[in-house]
Every structure is written in structure tokens, then in C-alpha cells.
Design a protein around this motif. Structure first.
Motif, mmCIF file in Angstrom:
data_model
loop_
_atom_site.group_PDB
_atom_site.id
_atom_site.type_symbol
_atom_site.label_atom_id
_atom_site.label_comp_id
_atom_site.label_asym_id
_atom_site.label_seq_id
_atom_site.Cartn_x
_atom_site.Cartn_y
_atom_site.Cartn_z
ATOM 1 N N VAL A 72 37.905 32.572 43.589
ATOM 2 C CA VAL A 72 36.666 32.760 42.823
ATOM 3 C C VAL A 72 35.730 33.680 43.589
ATOM 4 O O VAL A 72 35.160 34.630 43.034
ATOM 5 C CB VAL A 72 35.973 31.395 42.562
ATOM 6 C CG1 VAL A 72 34.620 31.590 41.896
ATOM 7 C CG2 VAL A 72 36.854 30.511 41.697
ATOM 8 N N GLU A 125 37.725 27.467 47.051
ATOM 9 C CA GLU A 125 37.898 28.453 45.980
ATOM 10 C C GLU A 125 37.732 29.893 46.470
ATOM 11 O O GLU A 125 36.815 30.585 46.065
ATOM 12 C CB GLU A 125 36.903 28.169 44.851
ATOM 13 C CG GLU A 125 36.969 26.778 44.289
ATOM 14 C CD GLU A 125 38.169 26.574 43.369
ATOM 15 O OE1 GLU A 125 38.831 27.571 43.052
ATOM 16 O OE2 GLU A 125 38.429 25.438 42.982
ATOM 17 N N TRP A 181 52.104 36.829 46.511
ATOM 18 C CA TRP A 181 52.071 37.763 45.386
ATOM 19 C C TRP A 181 53.191 38.797 45.494
ATOM 20 O O TRP A 181 53.198 39.773 44.775
ATOM 21 C CB TRP A 181 50.735 38.529 45.353
ATOM 22 C CG TRP A 181 49.576 37.716 44.904
ATOM 23 C CD1 TRP A 181 49.491 36.353 44.852
ATOM 24 C CD2 TRP A 181 48.307 38.197 44.452
ATOM 25 N NE1 TRP A 181 48.252 35.969 44.420
ATOM 26 C CE2 TRP A 181 47.503 37.085 44.164
ATOM 27 C CE3 TRP A 181 47.774 39.471 44.277
ATOM 28 C CZ2 TRP A 181 46.192 37.201 43.704
ATOM 29 C CZ3 TRP A 181 46.474 39.584 43.815
ATOM 30 C CH2 TRP A 181 45.690 38.464 43.533
ATOM 31 N N PRO A 228 52.562 43.467 37.668
ATOM 32 C CA PRO A 228 51.372 43.342 36.814
ATOM 33 C C PRO A 228 50.059 43.497 37.574
ATOM 34 O O PRO A 228 49.138 44.142 37.096
ATOM 35 C CB PRO A 228 51.467 41.920 36.248
ATOM 36 C CG PRO A 228 52.864 41.498 36.429
ATOM 37 C CD PRO A 228 53.403 42.262 37.611
ATOM 38 N N THR A 229 49.997 42.919 38.773
ATOM 39 C CA THR A 229 48.709 42.870 39.471
ATOM 40 C C THR A 229 48.374 44.165 40.193
ATOM 41 O O THR A 229 47.219 44.584 40.213
ATOM 42 C CB THR A 229 48.712 41.718 40.503
ATOM 43 O OG1 THR A 229 49.238 40.563 39.871
ATOM 44 C CG2 THR A 229 47.322 41.412 40.999
ATOM 45 N N ILE A 273 32.332 46.704 42.160
ATOM 46 C CA ILE A 273 32.429 47.557 40.964
ATOM 47 C C ILE A 273 31.041 48.016 40.510
ATOM 48 O O ILE A 273 30.837 49.161 40.129
ATOM 49 C CB ILE A 273 33.161 46.811 39.824
ATOM 50 C CG1 ILE A 273 34.645 46.715 40.151
ATOM 51 C CG2 ILE A 273 32.956 47.502 38.474
ATOM 52 C CD1 ILE A 273 35.462 45.942 39.151
ATOM 53 N N VAL A 274 30.067 47.106 40.586
ATOM 54 C CA VAL A 274 28.730 47.453 40.089
ATOM 55 C C VAL A 274 27.968 48.338 41.078
ATOM 56 O O VAL A 274 27.322 49.307 40.683
ATOM 57 C CB VAL A 274 27.914 46.163 39.808
ATOM 58 C CG1 VAL A 274 26.479 46.504 39.411
ATOM 59 C CG2 VAL A 274 28.564 45.351 38.696
ATOM 60 N N ASN A 326 36.873 37.246 43.411
ATOM 61 C CA ASN A 326 36.558 37.842 42.108
ATOM 62 C C ASN A 326 35.105 38.293 42.054
ATOM 63 O O ASN A 326 34.794 39.372 41.537
ATOM 64 C CB ASN A 326 36.801 36.811 40.990
ATOM 65 C CG ASN A 326 38.213 36.897 40.463
ATOM 66 O OD1 ASN A 326 38.687 37.966 40.132
ATOM 67 N ND2 ASN A 326 38.889 35.771 40.374
ATOM 68 N N ILE A 327 34.228 37.452 42.582
ATOM 69 C CA ILE A 327 32.803 37.786 42.520
ATOM 70 C C ILE A 327 32.494 38.980 43.436
ATOM 71 O O ILE A 327 31.766 39.901 43.044
ATOM 72 C CB ILE A 327 31.946 36.547 42.874
ATOM 73 C CG1 ILE A 327 32.044 35.560 41.712
ATOM 74 C CG2 ILE A 327 30.491 36.920 43.144
ATOM 75 C CD1 ILE A 327 31.383 34.240 41.917
ATOM 76 N N GLN A 387 42.693 49.117 34.153
ATOM 77 C CA GLN A 387 41.258 49.126 34.522
ATOM 78 C C GLN A 387 40.747 50.566 34.529
ATOM 79 O O GLN A 387 39.681 50.871 33.998
ATOM 80 C CB GLN A 387 41.048 48.489 35.896
ATOM 81 C CG GLN A 387 39.557 48.549 36.303
ATOM 82 C CD GLN A 387 39.281 48.009 37.692
ATOM 83 O OE1 GLN A 387 39.833 46.992 38.080
ATOM 84 N NE2 GLN A 387 38.412 48.674 38.433
ATOM 85 N N MET A 430 34.541 41.319 44.239
ATOM 86 C CA MET A 430 35.103 42.505 43.582
ATOM 87 C C MET A 430 34.158 43.014 42.490
ATOM 88 O O MET A 430 33.954 44.229 42.338
ATOM 89 C CB MET A 430 36.473 42.171 42.980
ATOM 90 C CG MET A 430 37.380 43.368 42.919
ATOM 91 S SD MET A 430 39.037 42.907 42.495
ATOM 92 C CE MET A 430 38.935 42.985 40.746
ATOM 93 N N GLY A 431 33.568 42.084 41.754
ATOM 94 C CA GLY A 431 32.584 42.461 40.731
ATOM 95 C C GLY A 431 31.399 43.181 41.344
ATOM 96 O O GLY A 431 30.922 44.191 40.811
ATOM 97 N N VAL A 432 30.931 42.672 42.488
ATOM 98 C CA VAL A 432 29.796 43.311 43.175
ATOM 99 C C VAL A 432 30.163 44.742 43.575
ATOM 100 O O VAL A 432 29.383 45.680 43.381
ATOM 101 C CB VAL A 432 29.391 42.478 44.424
ATOM 102 C CG1 VAL A 432 28.394 43.248 45.280
ATOM 103 C CG2 VAL A 432 28.790 41.143 43.998
#
Lengths: 262, 256
Positions: free
Chosen positions: A170, A167, A22, A30-31, A180-181, A173-174, A39, A176-178
């Protein structure tokens, strides 16, 4: 000892440059710059629309949380991409000590995570016109560094799975979602249901975000020290779990000859 | 008729291919729900039930854009990797007619996320969503998905020369969520942002879905969503022709 240090510093840096993929400006900007700023703006404006929190709340939460982009994805790539470059077998056949080998890969990731957090904090404060007390900046920088460290610990545990599954992106990403919440990024931990508050206590970033918010509100370094200590401790525990998983999956893949099959 | 058949078969084929990966399927449903969950908590804190219902409808549309934004940018990179890009360009069929069904199929997958988010809001958060005009809601959601597929088509052809196209795709995810009224009313954004929002189909599509769900005349917004989507498709067709011609002349189709 000297060899271990070379593997730790030079090996880690070389692996990061070779495997993260990256580091080209086409991905990096961008990233690590534009995406994170948007965000932050998104949640700050949703907060305004919902009439909850203020811009400072979202700035701190998101700046700290955004360290997770490199901490999760870079760790995953620097181990998972060995398979794609067909060097995983060579790496694991080498006699190099595993501790400096894998921990060395984490060091540039911690620096990268810290840099993203710091950049978002500075740019976000400028864009949203948030004023952070001058005295708070130095301890804030220390908190960002500790958070990048603890999140990299989680990243190491997640990256260990790259020896077993394909993966990793994937999975990152999951996770990272956890974060955030659960971690009080955009919703105060105290506003979450009790079971989510309990989970938040054992995740990286929760204590760091709380410490950073208290610092901006005027708390002293001594007052937030227990939170920073807990954050660092959580990072050490996740890092240890990650190393244990790496040892375990390496041994299993040797025993079952599944190194290239995942 | 043969064109319609081509588009329909292409869409169905792409939809089946994209539904094969359980990992991708899981991500396309679960990932937007993390954001929706955060948003439900934020609005619940406020205590305004009407605002929470409106936010639930907006949040449900977020996944449709997520399903398109990143994947559309990598469409042609994927074809290149599979070795099928030359075959698609070499076939007598219009290149655009092959790519549009692919990007529309991505948006179709995003509709799963729309349904899942509404159910999540209803079951877990007890958000009382009752559709004022159920049939119009379905039409608005389909038009939103179709238009986002057309935006994705423009994105796909624009990034044909960009090796790291996925990064460009993820770059657009939050800005579109932010300025197209998914959750943030356009009225609280800076004045200079609004004309940009008006040029983007999701602005009209989300407004149509919200009107259909909460009461209001959704048809003008549906028409504008289709119109702006069609404009993106026309730009995409012209661009695709130029870029493919250029790649053929310079023999760079497989080299980027």
C-alpha cells in the motif's frame, strides 16, 4: 572483506530471487511489460485528447518513472517478505554486517528498474513512432540507470518501514502516486504550483526526467551533467536515510520484542 | 425472493468486510486521485474549461474500475486462503450468486472514490461541476458500478486457476481506462479498437454518467451498460459452473 562482498553480491541476488515473488512470467510480463506500456499509452492519449505535450514528452516521463515499480515494490518485498517466510528473526540474529546485507538486496533491484525503464523506452518509441536521436541513446541509458539507482534509494527507505508495518505494498502504491504527480512525469514541473515544485526538487526522478528530456531535445551530456549529479545525490541521501531507518527499526524491534508483531 | 435476499445479504456482508481495512480504504480513495490530480493538471494546462469539466467526470469514474480490477481477480484466491472456498462450492446455493455480491461490493466501494474525486476537483482545482440531471447521474453511477461488478465477477471466476491472479487484475486497469472513453474520446483511438470498446460495459456507463452530468440523453447508454454487463454475468455463470465442476472432478479446488 571477502565475506562482505559475498553477502553483498550472492546474498543480495539470492534474497531477490527468493523473496521478490514476481519473477514468474505470469507476474513478470503483465507487471513489467504490458502494464507499463499501457500506462504510457494512456497518458500519451490523454495528452493528445487534452491537446498538451507531445508523445515524446510522455514517453520519456513514463519510461523513467516506471522504474519505480520494481524499485519500490521489489525493495519492499525483499525486506518485508522475510517476515512472511518467518526468516526475519534468523536474518537479524545473524552476525552479518548490515551494510552489505541490505545494500546487496538493492543492487538487483536497480538492475530490474533500469531494465523496465529501458524496455518501456524502446517499445514505447516503436508503438508511438517517436524518433530518438541516435546520439542521445548512450547518455539516455546512463540517465535511466541513475534514476533506477535514486529511486531504489527511496525504495530502501520505504522498505525499512517493513520492519514496523505490514502493508508495504500500500505504501509503495502511494509513493508511486506521489512520484507520478510531483516529478514532472506527465505535467511539466514548471506547470505545478510553487510548493509542489519545491517538493519535486527533493524527490528522485525529477532531475532525471528533466535530463532525459533535454538529451532527447539535443542537449549534450555535459549540459545535463548537473541534473544527473543531483539525481544521483538524491539517491545517495535516500539510501542513507533508508539504511539509518533499517538500523533504527532493527534496534527498536529487538528492544521491544516487536519483530513479529508488526 | 430468497435469491434476492441472498444477494442483498451477501453484498452487505462483503461491503462491511471490505470496509474494515483502513489501509485498503485509504488506497481505494487515494490511489485513483493521484491519477485524477495529474489529469486535472494536464487539462488545466490546456485552458479549455468545458474539457476540464468533462475530464473531471471521466476521472471520477476511474476509481470505480480500480476498485474492481485488481481485487476481483483475487476474490477466489482470498476465499481459498481463508479456507472458505470449499464451503462456498459445497453449499446448495449457486456459486455465482455468492461471488456476484462480492464483486459488486468492490464496485460499491469504488463509488466513494467517485464522490471523493469530484469533491477533490471542485474544492482543490475549482472545477465548476454542476449536474444537469442529478437523479439520472446517480442512476448512471449506480448502473456503472453494478455493471463493473459483473465484469469483476467474470474476472474472478476466470482467474480461479491462476495463482498470481492479482497481476492479471492490475494488467486490465490501464487498458480499460484507455479504451472505454473515461478520458480519451473513442474517436481518437485507432479504428480497430472501437468495436472492442463497444463490448465493454464501462464504455456505455461512463458515457451515461457524462451525459447525465453535462446534459444529454443518458438512458440509451444506461440500457446498453446494463445489457453488456448482463452478458458478462451470463458468461461468468457458465464459466463458473464449468470451472467449479472441473475443480471438483480433479480435486484441485484447494491446490492451485
Amino acid at each position: 572483506m571477502r565475506t562482505s562482498l559475498r553477502i553483498f553480491f550472492l546474498g543480495g541476488l539470492t534474497s531477490y530471487r527468493a523473496l521478490f515473488h514476481w519473477l514468474t512470467p505470469w507476474i513478470l510480463i503483465p507487471t513489467f511489460v504490458v502494464g507499463p506500456i499501457f500506462q504510457l499509452l494512456f497518458f500519451a492519449y490523454v495528452g493528445r485528447a487534452a491537446g498538451v505535450g507531445d508523445d515524446t514528452f510522455y514517453l520519456i516521463g513514463n519510461a523513467v518513472e516506471l522504474a519505480s515499480i520494481p524499485c519500490l515494490f521489489a525493495m519492499g518485498n525483499t525486506i518485508g517478505n522475510e517476515r512472511y517466510t518467518q526468516t526475519l528473526g534468523l536474518l537479524l540474529a545473524s552476525p552479518a554486517r548490515r551494510l552489505p546485507l541490505f545494500l546487496g538486496r538493492a543492487l538487483p533491484v536497480v538492475v530490474n528498474g533500469f531494465a523496465v525503464s529501458f524496455l518501456v523506452l524502446v517499445l514505447g518509441a516503436l508503438v508511438l513512432h517517436v524518433s530518438i536521436p541516435v546520439a542521445a541513446w548512450a547518455p539516455l541509458v546512463a540517465v535511466l540507470a541513475v534514476c533506477a539507482f535514486s529511486c531504489t534509494g527511496l525504495g530502501l527507505a520505504s522498505a525499512a518501514l517493513a520492519l514496523r508495518v505490514r502493508e508495504t505494498a500500500v505504501l509503495s502504491n502511494i509513493i508511486m502516486g506521489v512520484l507520478i504527480v510531483f516529478c514532472g512525469v506527465n505535467v511539466a514541473v514548471s506547470a505545478l504550483p510553487a510548493w509542489m515544485q519545491s517538493v519535486a526538487q527533493v524527490l528522485p526522478l525529477t532531475h532525471g526526467i528533466e535530463a532525459a528530456r533535454e538529451l532527447v531535445a539535443g542537449a549534450s551530456w555535459a549540459a545535463v551533467m548537473p541534473l544527473v549529479r543531483d539525481e544521483a545525490l538524491i539517491g545517495v541521501v535516500y539510501g542513507a536515510i533508508g539504511m539509518a531507518m533499517l538500523f533504527f527499526f532493527e534496534r527498536e524491534s529487538r528492544r521491544h520484542a516487536t519483530l513479529e508483531l508488526a | 425472493m430468497s435469491t434476492l435476499r441472498l444477494v442483498a445479504v451477501g453484498w452487505w456482508l462483503q461491503l462491511k468486510m471490505r470496509s474494515r481495512s483502513s489501509f485498503d480504504g485509504l488506497l481505494s480513495i487515494v490511489y485513483p486521485m493521484f491519477f485524477a490530480t495529474t489529469i486535472f493538471f494536464m487539462y488545466r494546462e490546456n485552458g479549455d474549461e468545458a474539457a476540464l469539466v468533462s475530464a473531471a467526470v471521466g476521472a471520477s469514474c476511474m476509481g470505480v474500475w480500480s476498485a474492481v480490477s485488481t481485487t476481483a481477480s483475487t476474490t477466489l484466491q482470498g476465499e481459498r486462503r481463508q479456507g472458505t472456498l470449499e464451503l462456498l462450492v459445497g453449499s446448495p446455493t449457486s456459486f455465482s450468486l455468492v461471488i456476484v455480491p462480492a464483486t459488486v461490493s468492490m464496485a460499491t466501494i469504488g463509488l466513494w472514490s467517485l464522490v471523493a474525486t469530484l469533491l477533490w476537483g471542485r474544492v482543490v482545482f475549482g472545477i465548476p461541476i454542476s449536474f444537469d440531471q442529478p437523479l439520472v447521474f446517480v442512476v448512471a453511477a449506480l448502473v456503472l458500478a453494478f455493471s463493473l461488478g459483473l465484469v469483476g465477477f467474470l474476472q474472478a471466476v476466470s482467474s480461479v486457476r491462476y495463482r498470481s491472479a492479482w497481476a492479471l487484475g492490475s494488467l486490465f486497469e490501464f487498458p480499460v481506462w484507455l479504451i472505454c472513453g473515461f478520458l480519451v474520446p473513442l474517436s481518437i483511438l485507432p479504428d480497430w479498437v472501437r468495436p472492442i470498446s463497444w463490448l465493454l460495459p464501462p464504455t456505455w456507463g461512463v458515457a451515461a454518467v457524462r451525459d447525465a452530468a453535462l446534459g444529454g440523453n443518458a438512458w440509451p447508454d444506461i440500457a446498453l451498460c446494463l445489457l453488456t454487463g448482463a452478458a458478462y454475468a451470463v458468461i461468468g455463470v457458465v464459466l463458473a459452473r464449468r470451472l467449479v465442476d472441473s475443480a471438483r472432478v480433479n480435486a484441485t479446488l484447494a491446490l492451485t
